[in-house]
Design a protein around this motif. Structure first.
Motif, PDB file in Angstrom:
ATOM      1  N   PHE A  20      -3.577  -1.683  -4.522  1.00  0.00           N
ATOM      2  CA  PHE A  20      -4.202  -2.968  -4.806  1.00  0.00           C
ATOM      3  C   PHE A  20      -5.691  -2.978  -4.444  1.00  0.00           C
ATOM      4  N   ASP A  21      -6.499  -3.278  -5.440  1.00  0.00           N
ATOM      5  CA  ASP A  21      -7.960  -3.425  -5.284  1.00  0.00           C
ATOM      6  C   ASP A  21      -8.703  -2.118  -4.994  1.00  0.00           C
ATOM      7  N   LEU A 189      -1.950 -14.770  -4.738  1.00  0.00           N
ATOM      8  CA  LEU A 189      -1.897 -13.915  -3.554  1.00  0.00           C
ATOM      9  C   LEU A 189      -2.283 -14.706  -2.316  1.00  0.00           C
ATOM     10  N   ARG A 190      -1.554 -14.475  -1.236  1.00  0.00           N
ATOM     11  CA  ARG A 190      -1.881 -15.140   0.014  1.00  0.00           C
ATOM     12  C   ARG A 190      -3.041 -14.418   0.689  1.00  0.00           C
ATOM     13  N   GLU A 191      -3.741 -15.128   1.537  1.00  0.00           N
ATOM     14  CA  GLU A 191      -4.865 -14.508   2.255  1.00  0.00           C
ATOM     15  C   GLU A 191      -4.390 -13.591   3.371  1.00  0.00           C
ATOM     16  N   THR A 192      -3.146 -13.769   3.782  1.00  0.00           N
ATOM     17  CA  THR A 192      -2.597 -12.868   4.798  1.00  0.00           C
ATOM     18  C   THR A 192      -1.317 -12.224   4.274  1.00  0.00           C
ATOM     19  N   VAL A 193      -1.038 -11.064   4.803  1.00  0.00           N
ATOM     20  CA  VAL A 193       0.193 -10.355   4.455  1.00  0.00           C
ATOM     21  C   VAL A 193       0.839  -9.929   5.767  1.00  0.00           C
ATOM     22  N   THR A 194       2.128  -9.664   5.731  1.00  0.00           N
ATOM     23  CA  THR A 194       2.757  -9.227   6.979  1.00  0.00           C
ATOM     24  C   THR A 194       2.308  -7.790   7.280  1.00  0.00           C
ATOM     25  N   LEU A 195       2.185  -7.523   8.571  1.00  0.00           N
ATOM     26  CA  LEU A 195       1.805  -6.166   8.988  1.00  0.00           C
ATOM     27  C   LEU A 195       2.849  -5.163   8.481  1.00  0.00           C
ATOM     28  N   ALA A 198       2.133  -4.566   4.831  1.00  0.00           N
ATOM     29  CA  ALA A 198       0.860  -3.850   4.719  1.00  0.00           C
ATOM     30  C   ALA A 198       1.051  -2.379   5.078  1.00  0.00           C
ATOM     31  N   THR A 199       1.839  -2.135   6.129  1.00  0.00           N
ATOM     32  CA  THR A 199       2.086  -0.758   6.566  1.00  0.00           C
ATOM     33  C   THR A 199       2.825   0.025   5.480  1.00  0.00           C
ATOM     34  N   GLN A 201       2.642  -0.572   2.377  1.00  0.00           N
ATOM     35  CA  GLN A 201       1.693  -0.387   1.274  1.00  0.00           C
ATOM     36  C   GLN A 201       0.799   0.825   1.527  1.00  0.00           C
ATOM     37  N   ILE A 228       2.685  -6.094  -2.194  1.00  0.00           N
ATOM     38  CA  ILE A 228       1.676  -7.143  -2.012  1.00  0.00           C
ATOM     39  C   ILE A 228       1.529  -8.029  -3.253  1.00  0.00           C
TER      40      ILE A 228
END
Lengths: 310, 310
Positions: A20-21, A189-195, A198-199, A201, A228
């Motif tokens: 992503f991005d 998309l939310r501004e926060t993601v769960t750790l 994210a891990t 990802q 995500i």
């Protein structure tokens, strides 16, 4: 030095599931064709656009904005005319604005003896992206300019890594003709993601990059997971889950949303599978009754290319 | 078949800045030594531990727990005795529990003709990690067992990728003798992270993996950034910011927290720089007045190794 150049500027797939991005790759069988020629008058003029209804006014045209940004860093006593044969539909999610932005600056750079490197060209083309979507992102212009797979490691400073592409890697991309605006897809998309997510990802980003370097098709496939964006954005694409399952059943390594959609990409090992996957995708959208374009392509390792030098 | 084996099981650096919970690498100059021998009585017995005050009782010893987990998947009519020369201090943040857990199962596997592969051994050793820290993580046991750099792409199913290591890559690791419990270091981390920081993190994971494959030391250095754990956890390590700056000044490619700390690692191109970096680290902790151990090591590409076969 040449007076006029005709180029092909490829469509691109950004995000690539886990990336992503930051990740993107270039296609070979779909792209914009552009003619850029030197003109006695300074500045940029867009003289013709065919294929799509887009503004000729340079401040409203991504190619014009990108080219002007570039010209500010030159001191030329002449200008350029641009003709665009717009093959990539705006809003398709395969880098339509990026192809025109990147193509314009790449072609002008060629015509003036290549004073700028690819990283500079990305910087200029990003201004076109800013006009198109509100953010100066590089994940489509980078693969268009560098070719192959690219990683945007950092924006500040801009740091782009070209990742090698296994030679049998193919992409199948379907564009179901529904409209999704990048800005709307971003809002999901939310501004926060769960750790935890994210891990997962970044573990998959590591896996995908490893697979690309090591020519490990299976690893590439295992890593094409998105915790995500896909869970949210896929809701905007009718039939997404069915298409994804059908692609995997047909032998695709993995399947995901191209950019912010609505296009869906699959990566495949070899052309035979890529065509099977194409049939599977077509079949679903034919049943749903949504019109579509479909592209089967090698990964375009070169990026933008010259069609004619005049 | 051998009756007894003496092995070296390496210390390991987990996380590696951007690779929180997924990356790790093995060291060469610090590790536990273990003797594992076949014994007529079924099961596991820890007969001797020197170097540290740790429980001999197998249910309370990570090596014992890992070995027992492994034995459950065998049908042997004999057992094993384990002696541990514990060189890695518990709580140092360089994989002390992992070395003993991984070493025990690796040695037993060798003694019984290697019926298990590395992935199995990781699975068994993770049970030792569970005893030590409450979570069955693999980011230390994987590099101990596979050697080099490892990526845990997925836990379910367990998928571990060995990443190639550029041949001049060296690590300098300092262990300032303060206590940080893994569980305390975990508490400092929030359950959510911003999408912005998460994206930067996976961009750097992509960069680090690329740098390792491409032998691009500079890219490895640029990618050794941590937006997730270091900003929080570095507060627990007195002098961290100074050490990091001093390492970079001395020529380190990058510097970060080893595991959950308190050890600090730096990666360097070549031994000369690694020694300079070691001097710089020493200098800071000598001034602060905190006792320390320091290790300069090649990346251990082999992992656990046999010292003696008897």
């Amino acid at each position: 030095m040449k007076k006029e150049i005709k180029i092909f500027s490829p469509a691109t797939v950004a995000n690539v599931s886990c990336g992503f991005d930051v990740l993107g790759f270039a296609l070979d069988t779909i792209g914009d064709e552009m003619v850029v020629r030197k003109a006695p008058q300074k500045g940029i003029k867009i003289t013709k656009i065919i294929g799509q209804d887009l503004p000729l006014e340079i401040s409203k045209n991504v190619a014009g904005v990108a080219a002007l940004t570039m010209l500010k860093e030159t001191n030329l006593d002449f200008g350029f005319e641009i003709e665009i044969n717009k093959q990539i539909k705006p809003g398709s999610g395969i880098g339509s604005s990026a192809a025109s932005s990147a193509g314009a600056v790449w072609a002008i750079n060629k015509l003036i003896g290549s004073p700028f490197n690819n990283l500079d060209l990305v910087r200029f083309a990003m201004e076109g992206e800013k006009l198109a979507s509100g953010t100066a992102h590089a994940d489509n212009v980078a693969p268009a300019l560098f070719g192959g797979f690219t990683l945007i490691r950092s924006y500040n400073p801009l740091d782009i890594i070209k990742i090698p592409t296994p030679k049998n890697l193919m992409a199948t991309v379907i564009h179901p003709q529904i409209e999704i605006k990048t800005s709307d897809a971003r809002k999901l998309l939310r501004e926060t993601v769960t750790l935890k997510n994210a891990t997962k990802q970044w573990a998959n980003v590591g896996g995908l990059i490893s697979g690309l370097y090591a020519n490990d098709y299976n690893l590439i496939g295992r890593s094409l997971k998105d915790y995500i964006a896909e869970p949210e954005r896929s809701k905007l694409i009718p039939g997404f889950d069915n298409v994804k399952q059908a692609c995997l059943n047909a032998g695709a390594l993995g399947c995901g949303i191209s950019g912010s959609g609505p296009s869906i990409f699959a990566l495949c090992n070899g052309e035979k599978t890529a065509i099977k996957v194409s049939d599977a995708m077509e079949n679903i959208y034919s049943k749903i009754g949504i019109a579509f374009d479909i592209h089967v392509s090698k990964i375009n390792n070169k990026g933008i290319k010259i069609l004619e030098n005049r």
